[in-house]
Design a protein around this motif. Structure first.
Motif, PDB file in Angstrom:
ATOM      1  N   GLU A 272      19.565   6.334   0.662  1.00 44.08           N
ATOM      2  CA  GLU A 272      19.984   5.510   1.801  1.00 44.08           C
ATOM      3  C   GLU A 272      20.477   4.133   1.363  1.00 44.08           C
ATOM      4  O   GLU A 272      21.329   3.530   2.028  1.00 44.08           O
ATOM      5  CB  GLU A 272      18.816   5.366   2.781  1.00 44.08           C
ATOM      6  N   GLN A 275      24.332   3.813   1.147  1.00 46.06           N
ATOM      7  CA  GLN A 275      25.189   4.117   2.293  1.00 46.06           C
ATOM      8  C   GLN A 275      26.015   2.901   2.730  1.00 46.06           C
ATOM      9  O   GLN A 275      25.495   1.796   2.877  1.00 46.06           O
ATOM     10  CB  GLN A 275      24.358   4.628   3.475  1.00 46.06           C
ATOM     11  N   GLY A 276      27.320   3.134   2.895  1.00 45.30           N
ATOM     12  CA  GLY A 276      28.218   2.079   3.349  1.00 45.30           C
ATOM     13  C   GLY A 276      28.797   1.211   2.251  1.00 45.30           C
ATOM     14  O   GLY A 276      29.672   0.376   2.521  1.00 45.30           O
ATOM     15  N   ARG A 369      36.914   3.270  -1.716  1.00 39.91           N
ATOM     16  CA  ARG A 369      35.962   4.324  -1.361  1.00 39.91           C
ATOM     17  C   ARG A 369      34.765   3.737  -0.619  1.00 39.91           C
ATOM     18  O   ARG A 369      34.310   2.645  -0.951  1.00 39.91           O
ATOM     19  CB  ARG A 369      35.437   5.035  -2.610  1.00 39.91           C
ATOM     20  N   GLU A 370      34.249   4.484   0.326  1.00 37.14           N
ATOM     21  CA  GLU A 370      33.032   4.101   1.044  1.00 37.14           C
ATOM     22  C   GLU A 370      32.014   5.221   0.921  1.00 37.14           C
ATOM     23  O   GLU A 370      32.348   6.400   1.093  1.00 37.14           O
ATOM     24  CB  GLU A 370      33.329   3.835   2.517  1.00 37.14           C
ATOM     25  N   ARG A 372      29.502   7.678   2.048  1.00 40.09           N
ATOM     26  CA  ARG A 372      29.095   8.364   3.277  1.00 40.09           C
ATOM     27  C   ARG A 372      28.351   9.621   2.875  1.00 40.09           C
ATOM     28  O   ARG A 372      28.944  10.545   2.314  1.00 40.09           O
ATOM     29  CB  ARG A 372      30.303   8.712   4.143  1.00 40.09           C
ATOM     30  N   GLY A 373      27.058   9.630   3.146  1.00 45.61           N
ATOM     31  CA  GLY A 373      26.245  10.757   2.701  1.00 45.61           C
ATOM     32  C   GLY A 373      26.200  10.799   1.186  1.00 45.61           C
ATOM     33  O   GLY A 373      25.924   9.797   0.528  1.00 45.61           O
ATOM     34  N   ASN A 376      31.668   9.693  -2.148  1.00 42.18           N
ATOM     35  CA  ASN A 376      32.475   8.477  -2.168  1.00 42.18           C
ATOM     36  C   ASN A 376      33.783   8.823  -1.467  1.00 42.18           C
ATOM     37  O   ASN A 376      34.695   9.402  -2.070  1.00 42.18           O
ATOM     38  CB  ASN A 376      32.735   8.035  -3.614  1.00 42.18           C
ATOM     39  N   VAL A 377      33.860   8.485  -0.192  1.00 44.56           N
ATOM     40  CA  VAL A 377      34.984   8.913   0.646  1.00 44.56           C
ATOM     41  C   VAL A 377      36.136   7.912   0.525  1.00 44.56           C
ATOM     42  O   VAL A 377      35.971   6.711   0.747  1.00 44.56           O
ATOM     43  CB  VAL A 377      34.544   9.047   2.117  1.00 44.56           C
ATOM     44  N   THR A 379      39.095   5.812   1.595  1.00 45.53           N
ATOM     45  CA  THR A 379      39.539   5.268   2.884  1.00 45.53           C
ATOM     46  C   THR A 379      40.900   4.580   2.780  1.00 45.53           C
ATOM     47  O   THR A 379      41.445   4.137   3.784  1.00 45.53           O
ATOM     48  CB  THR A 379      38.507   4.265   3.435  1.00 45.53           C
TER      49      THR A 379
END
Length: 395
Positions: A272, A275-276, A369-370, A372-373, A376-377, A379
């Protein structure tokens, strides 16, 4: 009698010459039938062991996709644990060069170790492909025709993150990293871009590698109250830093940005706390292209793991080697022709297509990248086709 003796001598000389001629023709054929010796000098123990494992898995995956051969040649892997120790690097790399007579060296993760490897490769003329270590000098002042990199220079992810920080409007930044080549050079890249964009780095915090006692430095960050903190850590150190930053209550009050290595290959352990988080890197888990999807699927099926940036860089190291070998039909003795082909390579990578800079470093996109879960998504794109300046390179 003398005529007969002369005849025998001429016949003996002819037989020796004929045997020599047969040997000269046969020798290259024999050499071509031997496996190409690939020296893997990677961290197999210590802080970066998981990273070295992923690089090797990525490299082997590409070879497996080619039927276990490159340019029709079998590969023989010779492995040396670099121990992430620069003091042992020269002895370790010389095991591969002098003892094992490898045709190509692939390594490593730690920038300090890679610098010693590059010196030995430059002196011996051994072909070297760097699948991670970003030490600027490798494709800068210490560059050489026989040295290539399929990852990044330390300057690149630092610079791209500095661009993002400036675009977000932050004015006062602090940086934190280990006091070694990778950390210091990444911070320099960040500072260059951030201050070019109107910001100011008010304090640079460092601690010895691989120390992970962050508390005193986190207390200083809390006291200084910058607009943003930029961090460079990797592996186990990155896990502890992100968790400690969150535990100190700083995540809620001071935004944390990082080179992508802060969160790549570490998310499950960070949980956690990650996250973000925003990072920049030349790869992201969700790049939705047929090339990346195929790579990720094949890697997951083969190893029962999700690939990360390290796996991708190892995969592309094998791709680059294949370009050189295909150009010479597997004849590693034609080193100049191999190098010429590798310089002009256009690699169809899971990260997106990249080319080689004049200094043999990838010219490539850097993504925002952010976390999420467990991903590294991507964006957005921080910088398109970012080329390292290759400062000091002469070749």
């Amino acid at each position: 009698m003398s005529t007969l003796l002369s005849c025998h001598r001429r016949r003996a000389a002819w037989l020796v010459a004929a045997a020599a001629a047969v040997f000269c023709v046969a020798a290259p054929v024999h050499a071509q039938g031997q496996p190409i010796k690939v020296g893997l000098m990677l961290p197999y123990t210590g802080t970066f062991a998981a990273l070295g494992d992923m690089i090797e898995k990525g490299f082997r995956l590409y070879v497996d996709e080619q039927g276990g051969k490159l340019a029709g040649r079998e590969l023989q892997f010779v492995k040396v644990d670099d121990e992430s120790d620069p003091a042992k690097a020269t002895d370790n790399v010389n095991k591969l060069i002098r003892r094992d007579n490898v045709d190509v060296i692939v390594g490593t993760v730690h920038s300090g170790v890679a610098l010693a490897m590059a010196r030995a490769a430059k002196e011996s003329g051994t072909l070297m492909i760097v699948p991670n270590a970003g030490a600027d000098a490798i494709t800068g002042a210490q560059c050489a025709p026989n040295i290539f990199r399929t990852s990044f220079s330390n300057w690149q992810p630092g610079y791209s993150t500095g661009v993002v920080a400036a675009q977000k409007g932050y004015k006062r930044a602090m940086t934190i990293t280990w006091n070694y080549a990778a950390g210091n050079e990444t911070v320099k890249g960040f500072t260059e871009a951030f201050e070019k964009g109107g910001g100011k780095v008010i304090k640079e915090l460092t601690l010895p590698f691989p120390n992970v006692e962050f508390q005193a430095l986190l207390t200083e960050i809390a006291a200084q109250k910058p607009d943003v903190v930029f961090a460079f850590f990797a592996g186990g150190g990155a896990v502890k830093f992100v968790k400690d930053y969150d535990a100190a209550g700083l995540k809620k009050t001071i935004p944390l940005l990082g080179s992508g290595f802060l969160t790549d290959g570490t998310l499950q352990a960070q949980g956690e706390s990650a996250q973000g988080l925003i990072t920049t890197l030349h790869y992201g888990d969700n790049i939705d292209t047929p090339r990346n999807n195929a790579f990720r699927n094949k890697f997951a099926v083969t190893y029962k793991l999700n690939p990360d940036v390290y796996a991708m860089q190892g995969y592309d190291a094998a791709q680059l080697l294949a370009v050189g070998l295909n150009a010479v039909k597997g004849d590693v003795t034609k080193k100049d022709a191999m190098i010429a082909a590798m310089k002009k390579a256009k690699i169809d990578s899971p990260r997106g297509t990249f080319t080689m800079s004049p200094q043999h470093n990838p010219t490539q996109d850097f993504y925002i990248r952010e976390v999420r879960g467990n991903y590294n998504v991507v964006t957005g794109v921080a910088v398109k086709a970012l080329a390292d300046p290759g400062r000091g390179c002469r070749m």
